[in-house]
Scaffold this active site. Structure first.
Site, short mmCIF file in Angstrom:
data_model
loop_
_atom_site.label_atom_id
_atom_site.label_comp_id
_atom_site.label_asym_id
_atom_site.label_seq_id
_atom_site.Cartn_x
_atom_site.Cartn_y
_atom_site.Cartn_z
N LYS A 146 0.80 -1.30 -0.14
CA LYS A 146 -0.08 -0.05 0.00
C LYS A 146 0.81 1.24 -0.01
O LYS A 146 0.53 2.35 -0.66
CB LYS A 146 -0.76 -0.04 1.20
CG LYS A 146 -2.10 -0.91 0.94
CD LYS A 146 -2.78 -1.19 2.45
CE LYS A 146 -3.78 -2.28 2.29
NZ LYS A 146 -4.61 -2.71 3.59
N GLN A 206 -4.97 -1.37 9.58
CA GLN A 206 -4.85 -2.89 9.13
C GLN A 206 -5.28 -3.76 9.88
O GLN A 206 -4.70 -3.79 11.17
CB GLN A 206 -3.27 -2.94 8.73
CG GLN A 206 -2.86 -4.25 7.94
CD GLN A 206 -3.47 -4.31 6.64
OE1 GLN A 206 -3.46 -3.44 5.82
NE2 GLN A 206 -4.12 -5.45 6.46
N ASP A 231 -11.27 2.75 3.76
CA ASP A 231 -11.47 1.07 3.79
C ASP A 231 -13.41 1.01 3.69
O ASP A 231 -13.60 0.02 3.26
CB ASP A 231 -11.18 0.37 4.96
CG ASP A 231 -9.98 -0.13 4.93
OD1 ASP A 231 -9.49 -0.67 3.56
OD2 ASP A 231 -9.38 -0.78 5.75
#
Ligand code: NAP
Length: 279
Positions: free
Chosen positions: A51, A95, A118
């Site tokens: 990422k 995460q 997200d």
């Protein structure tokens, strides 16, 4: 046709990069993405590294905050508040998975929904379910973009989704409903799963069981999108038995090289969109 997710992701990244250059030339600002990584779980470290690398390549200001696995929930919540208030930060991603002492729901709910790249915050989940503008989870968004490349009119198609996770199956269903598909969601308690899959014009599989979907589960000419990522010996395989299904489907995503690359590209897209809304 084998759907080349790697190529499509590269095209998307190029578009994002161009747009960020234009924004930077006009405003001298760039989007910022902050990732919080807790603990030393190896797959999470690999995802975060990817990422970070992809963000930098398109000109996003990427920052990773690392905590040891015994960090307290309060410390992470405090950091998220700080990031919520930081104008340089357009996107915040924590995460997953998280260590036991940290409540996932509390963490997700503490992120400013406008920076929730997200798309996991209940505000974004609710907006998506209501058919309003929402930040959409990256993997289902990537699947939709791939589908639209091969089928411009999804209206009236029967989509069958295997898996009902908040991450994949449920948002995928919402997105396809918005495209006027007739959607069936299946899961581990579904009876006659094979028969349900055989009804699909579009079959999306997000389960986490290697090679679950066999050739006699797939209708001839259907589109098959395989979200699964499974380790089988020293190979990475999907949830669909690719070699046998590829001759029956009209189009199919491979694993690796299908949905995976689109997921990260969509994270960059979400970060850019958050930046544009916040500025
Ligand atoms: P998850 O949260 O574990 O959900 C799995 C879903 O599959 C559940 O709804 C479960 O049903 C259902 N299921 C399990 N076994 C089944 C079976 N035998 N038949 C039918 N349904 C079954 O998984 P997830 O987070 O959605 O991830 C799914 C897969 O996608 C994993 O392989 C993951 O690594 C991969 N993934 C890929 C990407 C990407 O970028 N390509 C991104 C995220 C995840 P119940 O609800 O009844 O338990």
């Amino acid at each position: 046709m084998i759907i080349d997710g790697k190529k499509e992701a590269q095209i998307l990244r190029e578009e994002i990069k161009k747009e960020i250059i234009t924004i930077k030339n006009k405003t001298n600002k760039v989007p910022g993405l902050t990732v919080i990584l807790i603990g030393d779980f190896v797959p999470s470290q690999i995802y975060v590294r990817n990422k970070e690398k992809n963000s930098k390549e398109v000109g996003i200001n990427s920052n990773v905050i690392r905590y040891s696995k015994d960090v307290t929930e309060d410390e992470v919540l405090k950091k998220i508040q700080e990031l919520n208030n930081n104008k340089e930060v357009s996107g915040i991603l924590v995460q997953l998975p998280l260590p036991q002492q940290i409540n996932k729901e509390k963490i997700i709910n503490s992120i400013d929904p406008a920076k929730d790249v997200d798309g996991f915050h209940p505000v974004n989940v609710g907006n998506l379910a209501s058919g309003y503008n929402a930040i959409v989870p990256c993997t289902p968004l990537g699947c939709l973009l791939l589908l639209k490349k091969i089928e411009t009119n999804l209206s009236g198609k029967h989509a069958v989704i295997v898996g009902r996770s908040n991450l994949n199956g449920k948002p995928m269903a919402q997105l396809l409903l918005k495209e006027n598909c007739t959607v069936t969601i299946t899961h581990s308690k579904t009876k006659n799963l094979k028969e349900e899959c055989l009804k699909a014009d579009i079959l999306i599989v997000a389960v986490g069981v290697a090679n679950l979907v066999k050739k006699d589960w797939v209708k001839k000419g259907s589109i098959v999108v395989d979200i699964g990522i499974n380790k089988l010996g020293d190979k990475i395989v999907g949830d669909v038995s690719f070699e046998e299904v590829k001759d029956i489907a009209s189009s199919i995503t491979p694993v690796p090289g299908g949905v995976g690359p689109m997921t990260i590209a969509c994270l960059l897209k979400n970060t850019l969109n958050c930046f544009k809304k916040l500025n």
